[in-house]
Design a protein around this motif. Structure first.
Motif, mmCIF file in Angstrom:
data_model
loop_
_atom_site.group_PDB
_atom_site.id
_atom_site.type_symbol
_atom_site.label_atom_id
_atom_site.label_comp_id
_atom_site.label_asym_id
_atom_site.label_seq_id
_atom_site.Cartn_x
_atom_site.Cartn_y
_atom_site.Cartn_z
ATOM 1 N N LYS A 1 29.805 -0.405 -40.809
ATOM 2 C CA LYS A 1 28.498 -0.865 -41.262
ATOM 3 C C LYS A 1 27.379 -0.289 -40.387
ATOM 4 N N PHE A 2 27.401 1.046 -40.283
ATOM 5 C CA PHE A 2 26.409 1.741 -39.458
ATOM 6 C C PHE A 2 25.861 2.922 -40.241
ATOM 7 N N THR B 1 20.605 1.580 -38.711
ATOM 8 C CA THR B 1 20.937 0.217 -39.136
ATOM 9 C C THR B 1 22.360 -0.070 -38.673
ATOM 10 N N ALA C 1 25.482 -3.266 -37.916
ATOM 11 C CA ALA C 1 25.955 -4.647 -38.041
ATOM 12 C C ALA C 1 26.092 -5.243 -36.646
ATOM 13 N N ASN D 1 17.634 -3.395 -37.110
ATOM 14 C CA ASN D 1 16.901 -2.140 -37.294
ATOM 15 C C ASN D 1 16.671 -1.533 -35.912
ATOM 16 N N SER E 1 17.029 -7.647 -34.470
ATOM 17 C CA SER E 1 17.867 -8.076 -35.580
ATOM 18 C C SER E 1 16.973 -8.484 -36.738
ATOM 19 N N LYS E 2 17.482 -8.329 -37.951
ATOM 20 C CA LYS E 2 16.637 -8.556 -39.132
ATOM 21 C C LYS E 2 16.296 -10.031 -39.334
ATOM 22 N N ASP F 1 26.542 -13.573 -38.221
ATOM 23 C CA ASP F 1 26.424 -12.184 -38.680
ATOM 24 C C ASP F 1 24.969 -11.831 -38.972
ATOM 25 N N ASP F 2 24.600 -10.601 -38.595
ATOM 26 C CA ASP F 2 23.235 -10.137 -38.835
ATOM 27 C C ASP F 2 23.251 -8.597 -38.827
ATOM 28 N N GLU F 3 22.114 -7.996 -39.143
ATOM 29 C CA GLU F 3 21.930 -6.543 -39.038
ATOM 30 C C GLU F 3 20.735 -6.276 -38.143
#
Length: 598
Positions: free
Chosen positions: A432-433, A458, A460, A493, A529-530, A489-491
């Motif tokens: 997830k990158f 971006t 994970a 930027n 984190s988003k 869990d988050d993403e």
């Protein structure tokens, strides 16, 4: 009686064209004996020079000229024609692009029955600056040669060509017809006048005769010109050297051996010693093919790179007029005038002339120092073969240059320097990158590339909830007794900047190039984190390996596509702190970019 007369007149009118056509067909078959196939006989040394020279021409953007040199090196053929003067003398005439730097050629003729007659090691007698070449006549030639016309070329005149077309590297007889579309065409930056016409001239037909019909001439044709160029970007546009220039060239052949004297040698030497930078181009005819072959391409290119723009224009002018080897002699003539002649008091010291020898030695006095020069009788003139003080003749310089040429022969491009701009991407679904990058690179050494890369990424991640975790048994504690906080869990930027140094090997494939490379580097990555707006940041190391495939658009610009593997190792806080992020990323990345060549 009236009907019988009309019938007889009708028969005569019908039979006459048949007889004329039959005679014309016979002439077209017989003329094959006067048109020859010319193949240069090159030494291995000459082939090696031509291979390196072709690579360099392609590298600086002259791909058509590069292909012409490569084709000639690979034993391409051209056409020649046997011409007969009013006094009965016969000469085999062709053009220099069929001969190149060869001193001998193979001559092949076909008789009217299709039988081949091949004679090897025919000497190139002389060459003219307008591209005409005289070759030693085949033995036992008993038929008439073609006559040169006395008529002037006029626009709209019907003309015919005879020669050998290259069909899958096989010489195939071809006859064509057309008209003269411009009887006085003057190429750019040239004083020569050519005939422009529409008769087909294909590969292999350079040197073929451009003819007009004349019943009283042998085979019913006279030579109006000799084909020398083919229009590249225009249909039905070809060029020929006019008859009067051919006649003048042949008239001078008889006096060639008369110039093979000590006086003529000393005259050439004196002309060389007076050479100046401003008038160097006129003296390129003093440089022999042997001297050109002995100068390493590495040395030739270094001379070219140090020349002012007006000198390079002389080089480019000859190239644009398809005089590929004369253009290289322009470089030598200028470098010679600049490095050896300018500001020097040079004079002939001794000249031990040996009668009937094609090679002579002349000692030059340069301020009390003796320099040894050798001269060769080539194209009806004495030309410089070697010069004792020239960098190309020094043993170490020649050894280094030969090593450079060996690198070029296996494709390594020593001139691969410039600036690169590229856009790239990396996408790894498993981790997830993803990232999008802009890369600026400087290559001032063909084997080392320095790059600065900016990226938008971006990733994970997981962040701490901020409150203790509860389950059905109550609050959960860590083994050390502290409250356990859950990760969510988050993403993130992220923006990144890194610097890398690549080791690479640029391989030139003429139009294309391949550059395998390995590049270690390091950088800094930062962002938020988003969802939870936690700060993410830290250093990372990278190691990429791959190759770029490029295409040369011009001598100053190329485009390329890079593909390879990349490993990133992040130095980000561990799960006991606030942020948890993947510690390493393995994936494929690609870039599309342009390179501005120095």
């Amino acid at each position: 009686m009236s009907r019988l007369f009309k019938y007889g007149a009708l028969m005569a009118a019908t039979l006459l064209p048949v007889n004329v056509l039959s005679q014309q067909s016979t002439n077209n078959q017989l003329i094959k004996e006067e048109v020859a196939i010319i193949r240069p006989e090159l030494t291995q040394e000459q082939k090696d020079f031509m291979e390196s020279y072709a690579i360099w021409l392609s590298r600086i953007g002259y791909r058509d000229q590069s292909r012409a040199v490569t084709k000639l090196r690979d034993n391409a053929f051209g056409t020649g024609v046997i011409l007969e003067t009013d006094s009965g003398e016969k000469h085999l005439i062709s053009v220099s692009k069929n001969v190149g730097i060869a001193s001998k050629v193979a001559v092949e003729t076909l008789d009217q029955y299709g039988n081949r007659h091949i004679q090897l090691k025919k000497k190139v007698i002389t060459r003219a600056s307008n591209g005409l070449v005289c070759i030693e006549m085949p033995k036992n030639h008993t038929t008439h040669g073609l006559k040169i016309t006395e008529r002037s070329a006029t626009d709209g005149m019907d003309i015919y060509t005879f020669g050998y077309n290259d069909v899958n590297k096989k010489a195939t007889w071809q006859m064509g017809d057309g008209i003269i579309s411009n009887n006085k065409f003057i190429p750019n930056d040239s004083k020569d006048v050519l005939i422009q016409h529409t008769s087909p001239v294909n590969v292999g037909m350079y040197g073929s005769p451009l003819t007009i019909k004349r019943d009283s001439a042998p085979y019913g044709y006279e030579v109006m010109g000799l084909n020398i160029h083919k229009g590249i970007d225009r249909e039905n546009t070809n060029y020929a050297i006019p008859a009067q220039d051919i006649q003048q060239f042949i008239s001078g052949i008889a006096s060639i051996d008369l110039k093979k004297t000590k006086e003529a040698l000393l005259s050439s030497v004196e002309q060389l010693l007076k050479m100046e930078k401003e008038g160097f181009s006129a003296n390129k005819n003093l440089i022999s093919d042997q001297y050109l072959t002995d100068v390493s391409n590495d040395v030739l290119q270094s001379w070219y790179n140090s020349m002012p723009e007006n000198v390079k224009q002389e080089f480019e002018k000859d190239l644009n007029n398809e005089m590929v080897f004369e253009s290289a002699k322009n470089i030598i003539a200028y470098a010679f005038a600049k490095d050896n002649i300018e500001g020097s008091q040079l004079k002939v010291k001794t000249c031990a002339y040996t009668s009937n020898s094609d090679v002579q030695t002349v000692q030059i006095d340069k301020g009390g120092k003796t320099l040894v020069s050798t001269w060769v009788y080539e194209d009806g003139n004495w030309k410089l073969k070697s010069w004792g003080n020239n960098a190309a003749d020094k043993p170490k310089a020649k050894a280094d240059a030969n090593n450079a040429d060996k690198m070029q022969r296996i494709g390594i491009d020593r001139d691969y320097t410039g600036i690169q701009l590229a856009l790239g991407t990396t996408f790894i679904p498993v981790d997830k990158f993803s990232s999008y990058t802009f890369t600026f690179s400087i290559i001032n050494n063909p084997f080392v590339k320095h790059s600065l890369e900016l990226g938008k990424n971006t990733a994970a991640i997981r962040v701490k909830d901020g409150s203790p975790e509860f389950n059905e048994h109550g609050m959960v504690f860590n083994p050390d007794g502290s409250p356990h906080y859950p990760f969510l869990d988050d993403e993130a930027n992220l923006f990144s900047m890194d610097y890398s140094v690549a080791g690479q090997v640029p391989i030139n494939l003429k139009r294309f190039f391949v550059v395998p490379q390995v590049a270690p580097g390091m950088g800094f990555i930062f962002g938020k984190s988003k969802e939870y707006h936690e700060i993410v940041g830290g250093f990372f190391f990278k190691l990429s390996s791959g190759a770029q495939l490029g295409y040369n658009i011009s001598n100053t610009l190329n485009v390329f596509l890079y593909g390879g593997h990349q490993l990133d190792v992040f130095l980000i806080p561990d799960p006991e702190d606030e942020i948890d992020i993947k510690k390493s990323i393995n994936g494929f990345n690609s870039r599309l970019g342009v390179m501005f060549v120095f």
